[in-house]
Each structure stands twice: as C-alpha cells, then as structure tokens.
Scaffold this motif. Structure first.
Motif, PDB file in Angstrom:
ATOM      1  N   ASP A 155       4.462   3.472   8.551  1.00 44.64           N
ATOM      2  CA  ASP A 155       3.552   2.375   8.335  1.00 44.64           C
ATOM      3  C   ASP A 155       3.781   1.705   6.932  1.00 44.64           C
ATOM      4  OD1 ASP A 155       1.419   0.321   8.270  1.00 44.64           O
ATOM      5  OD2 ASP A 155      -0.067   1.793   8.681  1.00 44.64           O
ATOM      6  N   GLU A 184      -2.431  -3.491  16.052  1.00 43.95           N
ATOM      7  CA  GLU A 184      -2.161  -2.313  15.645  1.00 43.95           C
ATOM      8  C   GLU A 184      -3.030  -1.292  16.403  1.00 43.95           C
ATOM      9  OE1 GLU A 184      -3.055  -0.581  11.666  1.00 43.95           O
ATOM     10  OE2 GLU A 184      -3.543  -2.694  11.221  1.00 43.95           O
ATOM     11  N   PHE A 217       0.910  -1.145   0.123  1.00 42.00           N
ATOM     12  CA  PHE A 217      -0.036   0.069  -0.159  1.00 42.00           C
ATOM     13  C   PHE A 217       0.834   1.072   0.181  1.00 42.00           C
ATOM     14  CE2 PHE A 217       0.674  -1.372   4.287  1.00 42.00           C
ATOM     15  CZ  PHE A 217       1.306  -0.385   4.961  1.00 42.00           C
ATOM     16  N   ASP A 248       2.637  -5.908   6.727  1.00 49.55           N
ATOM     17  CA  ASP A 248       2.162  -4.751   7.342  1.00 49.55           C
ATOM     18  C   ASP A 248       2.828  -4.506   8.672  1.00 49.55           C
ATOM     19  OD1 ASP A 248       0.445  -2.530   7.565  1.00 49.55           O
ATOM     20  OD2 ASP A 248      -1.449  -3.356   7.805  1.00 49.55           O
ATOM     21  N   MET A 249       3.159  -3.361   9.059  1.00 46.44           N
ATOM     22  CA  MET A 249       3.974  -3.060  10.062  1.00 46.44           C
ATOM     23  C   MET A 249       4.151  -1.691  10.422  1.00 46.44           C
ATOM     24  SD  MET A 249       8.081  -3.781  11.269  1.00 46.44           S
ATOM     25  CE  MET A 249       8.819  -2.639   9.910  1.00 46.44           C
ATOM     26  N   THR A 250       3.698  -1.134  11.621  1.00 50.53           N
ATOM     27  CA  THR A 250       3.779   0.052  11.938  1.00 50.53           C
ATOM     28  C   THR A 250       4.795   0.242  12.925  1.00 50.53           C
ATOM     29  OG1 THR A 250       1.633   0.606  11.254  1.00 50.53           O
ATOM     30  CG2 THR A 250       2.984   2.448  12.580  1.00 50.53           C
TER      31      THR A 250
HETATM   32 ZN    ZN Z   1       0.083  -0.738   8.659  1.00 49.29          ZN
END
Ligand code: ZN
Ligand code: ZN
Length: 364
Positions: free
Chosen positions: A221, A325, A190, A232-234
C-alpha cells in the motif's frame, strides 16, 4: 482581455463568508494543508488571518524568502510566537469575534489565544470549514493528483520487479520510496506498507525485517506526494503460484472493488458505494472480514473528506477524488486489499490509477 481566475483569493473569500455565516468577522487558520490551500505557503510554521480588510500570513524568520515567493497575500515575519503578532493586528482591525479551527487547535493554544485576545474579542470554535471547500477539487488540483497517481504507479512498477523470495519487507519498502524520489516525488504520502504472508492480515502493517517466502501473499500500500498532492494505491501479489484459497479471496475482493467503483457517481451517497462493496463480499460470506470503510477522500492530505463508509450520508459530488479499497483479512492466513484513486464525475467515475488489478504472480 482574459481574466485570469485567482483560485486562492476566491477560496479565501468563500472561507471568510462561511465564518461570517457563523457570526465571526475574522478567521485564523493554522492547519498547514489549509494554509497551503488558501495562500500557497508550504512552510511548517504559519498562521493565516483573514478579515474583511484582507489576508495576512504570519510565519517566522526561517521562511522570510520562501513565504514572499510562495504567498499571494501580505506576509509578516514574526520574531516571537505568531499569535502575539496576529492578536495585535486583530486589535487594530477591530475584530469582535475571531473564528479558529477548534478541531486543530490544542487546548493549551486555545487558552493562550483567549488570554491574549482579552475581553474585547470573542474566540469562536469552528470545525472543518476549509476542509469543506477542499472536498471538491479544481481542475488544477485534479491534474496534480493525476500526476501524483501516475508517478506512484510507475514507482510500483519499477520496484515490484525486484520483489522475490528472500527479500525483506523493509528492503522492498525502501526500494519503493527510492523509486518515488527518483521519479520526482517530494516523498511518500504516508509510511509505505509492505507485508508478506500472515502479516498481510494486518490492514496497516509496517514493513519489518520479515523475509518473503515462496507461497506467500505480498501486500503493498503506497502513495506519493507530488506538488503537495497525494496518491494512494494498494496491490497484492503472490510469490509463486497462489493456492485456490488465496485466489478465491483475491477474486472476491476484486469483484467487491469493481462493484464499488461502478457505484460511484455524483449524487449518490458515500454509504451506497460502501454497500456495493460490502454486499458483494456478503454473498461470499466474507463481509465479516472486511473491517474498515471502503474509502476516503484525498488531496493535500492523504486522508480527507468524504469518508466512504457504512451509513455515510454525504453525497458524492463531481470533482471529488476518493479511494476505493475494500479488503478481506483472515487472521493466521492473510489479507487482500485492492485500492485505486478515482475521480467522481457527473456521469460516473474515472479510475485514475493505471496499474492492472489482476493478481500479480511473481515467479522467481
Ligand atoms: Zn492506501
Ligand atoms: Zn487509502
């Protein structure tokens, strides 16, 4: 002799039986991640028809070679609109009721398909049938997500070293995307989020030309797409020594994130995982600043089921992959979100994201 399981054929058989349960005798799939899941095709124009007589993928001449190499079913290359050819085949196979993805087809497409089908075939709307199959990942899918998550964390590690006061948000975002590609990703899952200072209070801030300054929070993010599977990581860093307030918010979000991760297990509701994070923040009177749900499933798409939010009655099952999250966003001050990708197991949870979660202090 070992029997090699054919997961795609099994998926198609299960999907057709779900459609038959809803009184349809055929189903047409057009949502591209579902097409990929069911027959392996990764092109941008596709219609997969499933009937008792088998599976046929329709695509256009741009994909003649690709489709024949990727798909494990019959491939037909259409010269015009895919539905025109598919409807002819539907007539030949004596279909009475055709199921389509009502939540994916536009209103115009629905009307056009209905008129092509005529009176002898009834068009029937279904919702989320393939998505239901996709909720629980196969061992192979989990491995693909694991690789994607690992690559994403490596890209973060390489890119965050460059972050320092004077750098623009969009420069760091470009560095992150570049590192992902260099590490073998198909691209970002994304649009990479990079925000600094008060803009970290926007949960989905787009990177801008804003210059990072000492004394600011920095929120990243990011997710990678590798072999079709997302991560997906923040993470939140601080440029220079953080204030007591920033640290306090960070510690509260981390505590909430750890509590939610600890609540993950097969058989519990999604809502109970959300509650674990929210009640943690409530104790610190920060729950009003947590304005979104705790997490979401991911796989061939960055957002898929299950939704891990308040009142989520769905049960977690072993093999689901979700994000955890929680975040706190204070207008004019800043925001903190900490996000991992995790695998639900029979006995608990496996955190797939290897990146550390202590507040990263970027000295310059
Ligand atoms: Zn994310
Ligand atoms: Zn997410």
């Amino acid at each position: 002799l070992t029997v090699v399981p054919d997961p795609r054929r099994q998926r198609r058989a299960r999907l057709l039986s779900l459609a038959v349960e809803q009184k349809a005798d055929a189903i047409a799939i057009t949502h591209l991640p579902n097409v990929r899941y069911l027959c392996g095709f990764t092109g941008s124009n596709a219609l997969l028809l499933l009937t008792a007589r088998g599976a046929t993928l329709y695509t256009d001449p741009r994909y003649t070679i690709q489709a024949s190499q990727e798909c494990d079913c019959v491939v037909k290359v259409a010269k015009g609109p895919l539905w025109t050819d598919a409807v002819k085949e539907i007539g030949r196979r004596k279909v009475r009721r055709l199921a389509v993805e009502g939540d994916r087809l536009s209103h115009d497409s629905w009307l056009r398909v209905a008129s092509l089908l005529g009176k002898s075939v009834k068009l029937q709307s279904t919702q989320g049938l393939t998505e239901e199959l996709r909720l629980v990942k196969s061992g192979e899918e989990v491995e693909a997500i694991r690789r994607s998550v690992k690559l994403n964390s490596q890209a973060f590690q390489q890119a965050i070293r460059k972050a320092k006061p004077g750098m623009r948000e969009n420069e760091l975002a470009a560095e992150i995307d570049y590192r992902m590609r260099r590490l073998g990703a198909e691209g970002p899952a994304f649009e990479t989020i990079v925000a600094c200072g008060a803009r970290t209070a926007w949960p989905h801030a787009r990177p801008t030309a804003q210059v990072m300054e000492r004394g600011q929070l920095l929120l990243v993010d990011m997710g990678a797409c590798l072999d079709g599977y997302m991560s997906d990581m923040t993470r939140v860093a601080h440029l220079g020594e953080p204030s007591a307030k920033s640290r306090e918010i960070y510690e509260a979000v981390l505590e909430a994130q750890l509590a939610a991760v600890a609540a993950v297990r097969a058989g519990v509701t999604c809502g109970s995982v959300d509650t674990a994070a929210r009640s943690c923040l409530k104790q610190r009177r920060l729950d009003l600043f947590f304005t979104h749900s705790t997490g979401h499933g991911l796989g061939l798409e960055i957002h898929e089921g299950p939704r891990v939010g308040a009142n989520g009655g769905a049960l977690l099952q072993a093999g689901m992959v979700i994000t955890i999250e929680p975040g706190v966003y204070v207008e004019g001050v800043g925001g903190v979100r900490i996000e991992d990708t995790v695998l639900v197991t029979e006995t608990g949870v496996e955190v797939l994201t290897p990146t550390k979660k202590e507040l990263l202090v970027l000295a310059s």
